[in-house]
Design an enzyme around this catalytic site. Structure first.
Site, PDB file in Angstrom:
ATOM      1  CD  GLU A 265       7.898  -6.651  -1.932  1.00 17.96           C
ATOM      2  OE1 GLU A 265       7.696  -5.654  -2.657  1.00 17.96           O
ATOM      3  OE2 GLU A 265       7.034  -7.504  -1.695  1.00 17.96           O
ATOM      4  CB  CYS A 299       9.681   1.405  -2.768  1.00 16.85           C
ATOM      5  SG  CYS A 299       8.338   0.937  -1.684  1.00 16.85           S
TER       6      CYS A 299
END
Ligand code: NAD
Length: 517
Positions: A265, A299
């Protein structure tokens, strides 16, 4: 220690000791390098933590393996019941833990608490899942045969996490991994060790009450060296890594080279596209939250804004107004919207990015520097002004467009056709989140279809950040293709066996193959 800090630390059971042990594998130890937890808001050192020495790491890995061997035999619904108790224990400390996240990471209190809520939500989800992690029965072409696809616990799952979600990312992983019957070993960011210690204490209390080995949810704090040793270890069956693209590239190679399982990720470079028919009353605040929330350190932060020519001036004017209203403040104070960057180094990265934009002829519409002369104690913090920049052109291969700067810097481009904006959205290496604002169904069809956004998160009239736990979360391309949290993500945390069972008195081969003379 300031009263501000000591109240929060004592509320989550972190003693005011000179050095805290940062390794848990059934007992607390720690004799490796010292990690300093520094408050990003004030610069105050909150605590010193003794990370894992190489020997302690090996012990933790060994205990994780033993714990897995025991835990995998516990029926999944029984694991779910323990997870339910973990959920309750977390909920009882939700505000206290939320404050700790805010203190140590620097995000505003409501986001800190929201992060703990995310752990609670995914725990709920995984409690249900513990009765639904079903395999399948597949039709066999052979008479008297059945084929089963069977999920079993996978082994030891190492979770390496980033600083910006010091609780939730572990939560997403632990909940699924636990329900699936694995032992989980957490290597958190070296700059947020206190969040990991507080969470591990809460969980270990529940495990102890249930007679479950503590190493089912172990902790090894440490920096790069500890991270490297974890991912190289053959005792680790799967590495779930959340962090930057650069480190993720290394992690992916190392784990792949020993044929371990890896879930990545990585960084995002997320765009919002505003069509001329968008409802600006909704879109402007959403872009503001997406770009400035968590001081640009999600993110999924909105880093690129593509405006249709017809609404561009109006949109910019309204957005600038919101930007000019924002004031830096203590993230623990109610009403603060802008906290600090997490580290001093991040301030340098922010300044470097703004300098590069200026050098390349971008117009800086808002912000553009760090805050100077703030009153005590904020003068010790890492506060920067959220920045809106309009680069000279949208040359999507340029670094200003194609790289993730982990700070509140929003680049704006103007387009005429949706197809152009989609090409820009897709033209970067990353593929995490994306957002289209329109009321026209035809645009929505394009956006979510084969020629639409290539990101893992494809929103409509919803900003790029702030996902719920129900859907699988993750990104494509250089974001790493990993999926965590909801959806089918749990299927990564088990090993699958295809079992063909013959109940008959014959032993036919598949495809009618004959192998007898
Ligand atoms: P980072 O890559 O610097 O660190 C992440 C983790 O990797 C830390 O625990 C670190 O100690 C460890 N590490 C560092 N070098 C290592 C090595 N060589 N081998 C093994 N482990 C190593 O990331 P960060 O600065 O903490 O976090 C910010 C980044 O994380 C941003 O790029 C952000 O977009 C990304 N992120 C992604 C998601 C997502 O779900 N896609 C979520 C949160 C953050």
């Amino acid at each position: 220690l300031s009263t501000r800090a000591s109240t929060i630390l004592s509320a989550v059971g972190i003693p005011a000791e000179s050095e805290l042990p940062g390794v848990y594998h059934g007992e607390w130890v720690g004799s490796g390098d010292v990690l300093e937890s520094v408050c990003p808001t004030t610069g105050e050192v909150l605590a010193r933590v003794r990370s894992a020495s190489p020997q302690e790491l090996q012990t933790a890995l060994g205990k994780s393996r033993e714990a897995y061997t025991w835990f995998r035999m516990l029926p999944a619904p029984k694991r779910g019941e323990i997870l339910r108790q973990i959920r309750e224990a977390l909920a009882a400390k939700r505000d206290e833990l939320g404050a700790l996240v805010s203190l140590e990471m620097g995000k505003i209190k409501t986001e800190g608490t929201g992060e703990v809520q995310e752990f609670i939500d995914i725990a709920d989800y995984a409690v249900g899942l513990s009765r639904m992690m079903n395999g399948r029965v597949v039709a066999s072409e052979r008479p008297g045969h059945s084929i089963l696809e069977v999920p079993n616990p996978l082994g030891v799952i190492a979770v390496l996490s980033a600083f910006n979600f010091p609780v939730a990312v572990y939560g997403w992983n632990l909940a699924l991994s636990f329900a699936a019957g694995n032992a989980t070993l957490w290597k958190p960011s070296p700059s947020t060790p206190l969040c990991s210690i507080a969470v591990t204490k809460i969980i270990s209390g529940v495990l102890e009450n249930n007679g479950v080995p503590g190493a089912v949810a172990g902790l090894v704090t440490g920096g790069k060296d500890v991270g490297e040793a974890v991912i190289e270890s053959k005792d680790v069956d799967m590495v779930s890594f959340t962090g930057s693209e650069a480190v993720g590239r290394q992690v992916g190679k190392v784990v792949q080279s020993r044929f371990g399982k890896v879930l990545l990720e990585l960084g995002g470079n997320n765009a919002a596209i505003i069509m001329p028919d968008a409802d600006l009353d909704l879109a402007v605040p959403a872009v503001f939250f997406g770009a400035v929330g968590t001081a640009g350190q999600r993110c999924t932060t909105t880093r690129r804004l593509y405006l249709h020519r017809h609404i561009a001036p109006a949109f910019i004017e309204r957005l600038q107004k919101l930007y000019s209203s924002i004031r830096p403040g203590d993230p623990l104070e109610q009403g603060t919207l802008l906290g600090p960057l997490h580290t001093r180094a991040a301030v340098g990265i922010y300044s470097g990015a703004v300098d590069r934009l200026r050098k390349e002829g971008a117009q800086i519409l808002s912000g553009g520097s760090s805050y100077q002369g703030l009153a005590k104690p904020l003068d010790g913090g890492n506060f920067v002004m959220p920045t809106i920049a309009v680069p000279k052109s949208v040359n999507i291969k340029d670094a200003v467009w194609s790289q993730e700067t982990f700070a509140p810097v929003l680049c704006v481009g103007v387009f005429d056709e949706l197809e152009q904006a989609i090409a820009w959205n897709n033209g970067v290496p990353q593929g995490l989140s994306s957002s289209l604002w329109t009321r026209d169904l035809r645009n929505v069809g394009k956006w979510i279809g084969p020629a639409g956004s290539d990101a893992g998160i494809v929103n409509v009239n919803v900003g790029t950040s702030g996902a719920e736990i129900g859907a699988a979360f993750g990104g494509n391309k250089s974001t790493g293709w990993g999926r965590e949290s909801g959806g089918d993500a749990w299927k990564e945390y088990v090993r699958w066996g295809a079992c063909t069972i013959n109940f008959s008195d014959e032993a036919p081969l598949a495809q009618g193959v004959q192998f007898s003379s």
